[in-house]
Design an enzyme around this catalytic site. Structure first.
Site: not given
Ligand code: SAH
Length: 414
Positions: A152, A165, A172, A176, A179, A227-228, A261, A284-285, A364, A407
């Site tokens: 997507e 985006c 991925c 996490c 996600c 994806g990462e 990211s 993404s910390l 989200n 996200c």
């Molecule tokens: N894999 C990369 C690129 C994806 S970016 C990364 O993780 O950075 C997608 C962003 O949305 C990341 O910061 C991820 O941690 C965040 N994200 C994932 N699930 C989410 C959720 N349920 N609500 C809000 N942010 C979320």
């Protein structure tokens, strides 16, 4: 309880972490009834390499002009039996004029047009569905790739700019738990051409006035879809180069408009810093301490908070680009006032020369997830504490939430 036992198990583990070991009322599958659990269990593995296809081979997406450098395109044109300069004409159509109809490419010899377009601008993906929100200014498109893989992309038009985006992998492998993409696992890496084509498809619809607000261009590209990106490094760098190369070699956008990211693949962050392309890095910390981050962002079991933040800091120092720290606010999990203070200290320990800002993302909803977004009061207090430590902090808007385009919500189901 949701139907996904893995979700419940992760949730339970976080509860245990906060309350100390306790006995389960109901055991997740495969566990002894009533077992005492104090160790985290990882149900989904971290996957860095794309899985092998049938018989150990994976069919490659058709090779596209966007996969190639200008010099490689010339060679390719010659292979197709036409003079090298035809490659530049094709690139002018693709990147410069945003054309996708061979009939419009009248400077190409009619007899060879179809063959040339097939050979250098092959069809890479078909839109299966586009969902719209915000009166058509947010559009999520579901794409089917040549092998049936689904990804997507999301276009977001603001009064002063348009952001695309994009996905860099189908699925991925970073696992996490909060996600939706991470929960589906990794199907495969995308090619440079497939990544670029998501942007060009958006560019074409903007150019043709199909998005409310009149004709426009893509100003920002964020690698925040599925994806990462750092796990598909080569293809992603290729896409960054194609997007920033001046037309007609590329789309001609500014590297400053691109954000990559990552969950924090430290060696790749260092490699990106050395490329000499000033893209923005987002990290993404989601937690300032290893104990919690090990569970929220499983790659933390490889590279710890300290070395990850160090790599981000060093990225900012090398590129002079301010790094963005992404932090999804999860109620009762990572949103405590003391964690805001700790986050501020962790970031400030590298220096306060404005190298970083924090972007809080209201969590989200994802299917089956037990986690919820933070209480707005806790969120405000989190912002206040970070700002008190001199860290610029913003709260991200949640565009596209109602179309599962925000996200962490991209799951690409038909
Ligand atoms: N894999 C990369 C690129 C994806 S970016 C990364 O993780 O950075 C997608 C962003 O949305 C990341 O910061 C991820 O941690 C965040 N994200 C994932 N699930 C989410 C959720 N349920 N609500 C809000 N942010 C979320």
């Amino acid at each position: 309880m949701g139907s996904d036992p893995w979700e419940n198990r992760t949730r339970t583990l976080l509860t245990i972490r906060r309350q100390g070991p306790r006995r389960f009322g109901r055991s997740p599958p495969g566990w002894e009834d009533g077992a005492v659990v104090s160790e985290p269990v990882k149900t989904l593995p971290l996957v860095f390499e794309e899985p092998k296809g049938p018989r150990g081979r994976r069919p490659k997406p058709p090779q596209h002009l966007a996969d190639l450098t200008p010099a490689e395109r010339k060679t390719r044109a010659e292979e197709l039996g036409v003079p090298g300069y035809r490659a530049r004409q094709l690139a002018t159509h693709y990147f410069g004029r945003l054309a996708d109809d061979p009939e419009q490419m009248t400077d190409l010899p009619a007899a060879q047009r179809a063959e040339l377009v097939d050979g250098m601008l092959p069809h890479l993906m078909s839109p299966l569905r586009t969902l719209e929100a915000d009166k058509g200014t947010t559009r999520k498109t579901l794409w089917k790739l040549f092998d049936g893989a689904l990804v997507e992309s999301v276009l977001m038009r603001y009064p002063d700019r348009t952001t695309l985006c994009v996905s860099s992998q189908a699925g991925c492998g970073m696992a996490c738990p909060f996600c939706a993409t991470g929960q589906g696992g990794l199907q495969r890496n995308m090619s440079t051409g497939e990544i670029v084509e998501q942007v060009l498809a958006g560019a074409r619809s903007l150019d043709r006035g199909e998005v409310p607000g009149g004709p426009g261009r893509v100003n920002n590209v964020v690698f925040m879809g599925m994806g990462e990106p750092m796990a598909n490094y080569k293809a992603v760098i290729g896409a960054v180069r194609r997007l920033t190369d001046p037309a007609p070699d590329g789309y001609g956008m500014s590297a400053r408009g691109i954000t990559v990211s990552t969950v924090g693949l430290v060696p790749r962050i260092n490699q990106l810093a050395a490329e000499g392309i000033p893209v923005t890095l987002a990290l993404s910390l989601h937690a300032p301490d290893d104990e919690l981050r090990d569970e929220l962002v499983p790659v933390n079991t490889r590279w710890k908070v300290d070395e990850t933040v160090e790599a981000a800091w060093s990225y900012a120092r090398t590129t002079k680009r301010r790094v963005s720290i992404e932090y999804a606010m999860m109620r009762g999990i990572n949103d405590q006032a003391w964690r805001a203070d700790l986050l501020g200290d962790v970031l400030n320990s590298r220096g306060d020369w404005g190298w970083v800002h924090v972007n809080l993302i209201p969590l989200n909803p994802t299917p089956g997830s037990k986690w919820t977004a933070s209480d707005p009061r806790d969120e405000r207090e989190f912002v206040r504490r970070l700002e008190a430590k001199g860290i610029p902090t913003t709260v991200r808007d949640t565009r596209g939430r109602e179309i599962d385009g925000a996200c962490g919500q991209l799951a690409a189901e038909e």
